[in-house]
Design a protein around this motif. Structure first.
Motif, short mmCIF file in Angstrom:
data_model
loop_
_atom_site.label_atom_id
_atom_site.label_comp_id
_atom_site.label_asym_id
_atom_site.label_seq_id
_atom_site.Cartn_x
_atom_site.Cartn_y
_atom_site.Cartn_z
N ALA A 72 0.86 -1.18 0.00
CA ALA A 72 0.00 0.00 0.00
C ALA A 72 0.89 1.23 0.00
O ALA A 72 1.93 1.25 0.67
CB ALA A 72 -0.92 0.01 1.21
N SER A 73 0.49 2.23 -0.76
CA SER A 73 1.31 3.43 -0.91
C SER A 73 0.46 4.67 -0.76
O SER A 73 -0.72 4.69 -1.15
CB SER A 73 1.97 3.43 -2.30
N GLU A 74 1.07 5.71 -0.23
CA GLU A 74 0.39 6.99 -0.13
C GLU A 74 -0.03 7.50 -1.50
O GLU A 74 -0.98 8.27 -1.64
CB GLU A 74 1.30 8.02 0.54
N GLU A 75 0.66 7.07 -2.55
CA GLU A 75 0.41 7.57 -3.90
C GLU A 75 -0.63 6.75 -4.66
O GLU A 75 -0.95 7.09 -5.81
CB GLU A 75 1.72 7.59 -4.69
N MET A 76 -1.15 5.66 -4.07
CA MET A 76 -2.10 4.80 -4.78
C MET A 76 -3.45 4.78 -4.05
O MET A 76 -3.49 4.78 -2.82
CB MET A 76 -1.56 3.39 -4.90
N ASP A 77 -4.53 4.75 -4.81
CA ASP A 77 -5.86 4.77 -4.23
C ASP A 77 -6.12 3.55 -3.36
O ASP A 77 -6.72 3.64 -2.29
CB ASP A 77 -6.93 4.83 -5.33
N SER A 78 -5.73 2.38 -3.83
CA SER A 78 -6.05 1.13 -3.14
C SER A 78 -4.79 0.28 -3.01
O SER A 78 -3.72 0.65 -3.49
CB SER A 78 -7.14 0.37 -3.91
N ILE A 79 -4.94 -0.88 -2.39
CA ILE A 79 -3.78 -1.74 -2.17
C ILE A 79 -3.30 -2.34 -3.49
O ILE A 79 -4.03 -2.38 -4.48
CB ILE A 79 -4.09 -2.87 -1.17
N TYR A 80 -2.06 -2.80 -3.47
CA TYR A 80 -1.48 -3.49 -4.62
C TYR A 80 -1.21 -4.93 -4.19
O TYR A 80 -0.30 -5.20 -3.40
CB TYR A 80 -0.17 -2.81 -5.04
N ALA A 81 -2.03 -5.86 -4.67
CA ALA A 81 -1.83 -7.27 -4.36
C ALA A 81 -0.72 -7.82 -5.26
O ALA A 81 -0.66 -7.49 -6.45
CB ALA A 81 -3.12 -8.05 -4.58
N VAL A 82 0.16 -8.62 -4.69
CA VAL A 82 1.23 -9.23 -5.48
C VAL A 82 0.60 -10.09 -6.57
O VAL A 82 -0.27 -10.92 -6.28
CB VAL A 82 2.16 -10.07 -4.58
N PRO A 83 0.99 -9.91 -7.84
CA PRO A 83 0.39 -10.68 -8.94
C PRO A 83 0.55 -12.19 -8.74
O PRO A 83 1.53 -12.65 -8.16
CB PRO A 83 1.17 -10.19 -10.17
N ASN A 84 -0.41 -12.94 -9.25
CA ASN A 84 -0.42 -14.40 -9.07
C ASN A 84 0.78 -15.09 -9.70
O ASN A 84 1.13 -16.21 -9.31
CB ASN A 84 -1.71 -14.99 -9.65
N ALA A 132 -8.84 14.49 11.19
CA ALA A 132 -8.11 14.36 12.46
C ALA A 132 -6.75 15.02 12.41
O ALA A 132 -6.17 15.35 13.44
CB ALA A 132 -7.96 12.89 12.82
N GLY A 133 -6.22 15.21 11.22
CA GLY A 133 -4.90 15.82 11.06
C GLY A 133 -4.51 15.82 9.60
O GLY A 133 -5.32 15.51 8.72
N LYS A 134 -3.25 16.12 9.35
CA LYS A 134 -2.75 16.21 7.97
C LYS A 134 -1.97 14.96 7.56
O LYS A 134 -2.08 14.48 6.43
CB LYS A 134 -1.86 17.45 7.85
N LEU A 135 -1.15 14.44 8.47
CA LEU A 135 -0.26 13.34 8.13
C LEU A 135 -1.00 12.01 8.09
O LEU A 135 -2.03 11.83 8.73
CB LEU A 135 0.90 13.27 9.13
N ARG A 136 -0.45 11.05 7.34
CA ARG A 136 -1.11 9.76 7.16
C ARG A 136 -0.66 8.80 8.25
O ARG A 136 0.54 8.60 8.48
CB ARG A 136 -0.79 9.17 5.79
N LEU A 137 -1.65 8.20 8.90
CA LEU A 137 -1.38 7.28 10.00
C LEU A 137 -0.55 6.09 9.55
O LEU A 137 0.45 5.74 10.19
CB LEU A 137 -2.71 6.81 10.60
N MET A 138 -0.92 5.46 8.44
CA MET A 138 -0.32 4.20 8.04
C MET A 138 1.06 4.36 7.39
O MET A 138 1.92 3.50 7.54
CB MET A 138 -1.24 3.46 7.06
N TYR A 139 1.25 5.44 6.66
CA TYR A 139 2.47 5.59 5.86
C TYR A 139 3.52 6.47 6.52
O TYR A 139 4.70 6.39 6.17
CB TYR A 139 2.14 6.19 4.48
N GLU A 140 3.09 7.35 7.43
CA GLU A 140 4.02 8.30 8.03
C GLU A 140 4.05 8.20 9.55
O GLU A 140 5.09 7.96 10.16
CB GLU A 140 3.65 9.74 7.61
N ALA A 141 2.89 8.39 10.18
CA ALA A 141 2.85 8.48 11.64
C ALA A 141 3.25 7.18 12.33
O ALA A 141 4.02 7.19 13.30
CB ALA A 141 1.46 8.92 12.09
N ASN A 142 2.72 6.04 11.86
CA ASN A 142 3.04 4.77 12.53
C ASN A 142 4.52 4.42 12.46
O ASN A 142 5.14 4.15 13.50
CB ASN A 142 2.18 3.64 11.96
#
Length: 341
Positions: free
Chosen positions: A92-104, A275-285
């Motif tokens: 998952a990336s801050e630059e992508m709308d949704s997750i990227y599943a590893v191709p089969n 709740a704020g500006k920064l992203r919880l999953m990609y930056e804050a955590n």
């Protein structure tokens, strides 16, 4: 340090400690480091790179922010480097709308990788430090397929986190839950070399980092804290403070890890529903875990950031992190408690 210890050797030694990092996590971190080396090379070339990597890409990310060319390049580098190794189930990336599943067509692993491919991208064109932030989670047990819900884990569940800062040196900062280690890229050897282990942040500081232009939008606890800092020796704190602000979280956090300080990106009244500006999953955590592993603290003003249960992939959060005593003071202000002397 008399003998140069490479990132690979460091990770192998971490792997040999009973119950520490498994081999697949070690290999994953090495791949992330190699991707960061590629991004570093692109950053260093700047306008000299093919078709110039500076400037806007003319598109927006999921947050509605204008993407830089290098944002997109860094995102692609991280995906292409990590998708085929067999260590990951998804990214998952801050630059992508949704997750990227590893191709089969590639083997599936047990880890999830989240990243901000290029933090501080507004600084790209003016040659100020920027960086890549990453976080690693384990897939939930007995999960038969990857989906967005698998990524929605509290920061306390991270198994590795770090960032790579592209400045005068390219430095990789990493934790696997046993303290913080720093590595600098030896360009002649092409490898990251350990420069410091067990990084520690002093509990007290006289340096704060915040965007002062937003003062009129802040909540009262933040205004009170900053006002007391600005009063210096004439105020209740009885000491002078310096202000630093680089406008790239990765650079401001790196300074704190190197010499202490407090970094704040608080909630403000311009977008009260957020709740704020920064992203919880990609930056804050990831940054909060690094700070805590170095003896500091990280809260959203009311609770420990690593305890927040995310509800969506691109969730935002207020961030206060750095030297422990300062973070605890500002958190007490938010909770309406008196400051300790």
């Amino acid at each position: 340090m008399s003998q140069k210890i490479s990132l690979t050797r460091y990770l192998v030694e971490q792997q040999r400690i009973d119950g520490h990092i498994p081999s697949q996590l070690r290999l994953l971190l090495e791949v992330v480091a190699r991707a960061c080396k590629s991004i570093s090379q692109a950053v260093n070339k700047g306008a000299l790179g093919e078709n110039s990597i500076l400037g806007s890409a003319g598109s927006e990310n999921v947050q509605g922010e204008v993407q830089k060319k290098l944002d997109i390049i860094a995102n692609e580098v991280l995906i292409e480097a990590n998708e085929w190794g067999g260590h990951l189930a998804g990214m998952a990336s801050e630059e992508m709308d949704s997750i990227y599943a590893v191709p089969n067509r590639y083997p599936q692993g047990e880890y999830l990788l989240l990243f901000d491919p290029l933090d501080g991208s507004s600084n790209i064109d003016i040659n100020v430090s920027i960086g890549t932030i990453f976080s690693v989670l384990k897939m939930p047990e007995d999960d038969r397929g990857v989906d967005e819900a698998d990524f929605l884990q509290a920061g306390s569940k991270q198994v590795a986190a770090g960032y790579c800062i592209y400045g005068p040196q390219t430095t990789l900062v990493l934790t696997v839950g046993d303290g913080v280690a720093m590595f600098t890229l030896d360009r002649e050897q092409g490898s990251f070399v350990l420069i410091e282990e067990n990084v520690q942040i002093p509990p007290d500081t006289q340096e704060f980092a915040i965007n002062m232009s937003n003062m009129r939008h802040w909540d009262e606890p933040v205004k009170r804290y900053i006002d007391e800092c600005l009063q210096g020796t004439d105020g209740p704190r009885g000491k002078n403070f310096n202000m630093r602000w680089i406008a790239a979280m990765v650079a401001d956090v790196h300074r704190i890890l190197c010499r202490g300080g407090i970094f704040m990106y608080p909630w403000d009244k311009r977008e009260p529903e957020k709740a704020g500006k920064l992203r919880l999953m990609y930056e804050a955590n990831p940054m909060s875990w690094l700070i805590e592993q170095a003896g500091g603290a990280a809260t959203n003003g009311h609770q420990r950031i690593l305890d927040i249960q995310p509800t969506k992939l691109h969730e935002r959060v207020s961030v206060i992190l750095g030297s422990k005593n300062e973070v605890e003071r500002l958190t007490r202000y938010h909770d309406g408690k008196p400051a300790k002397p």
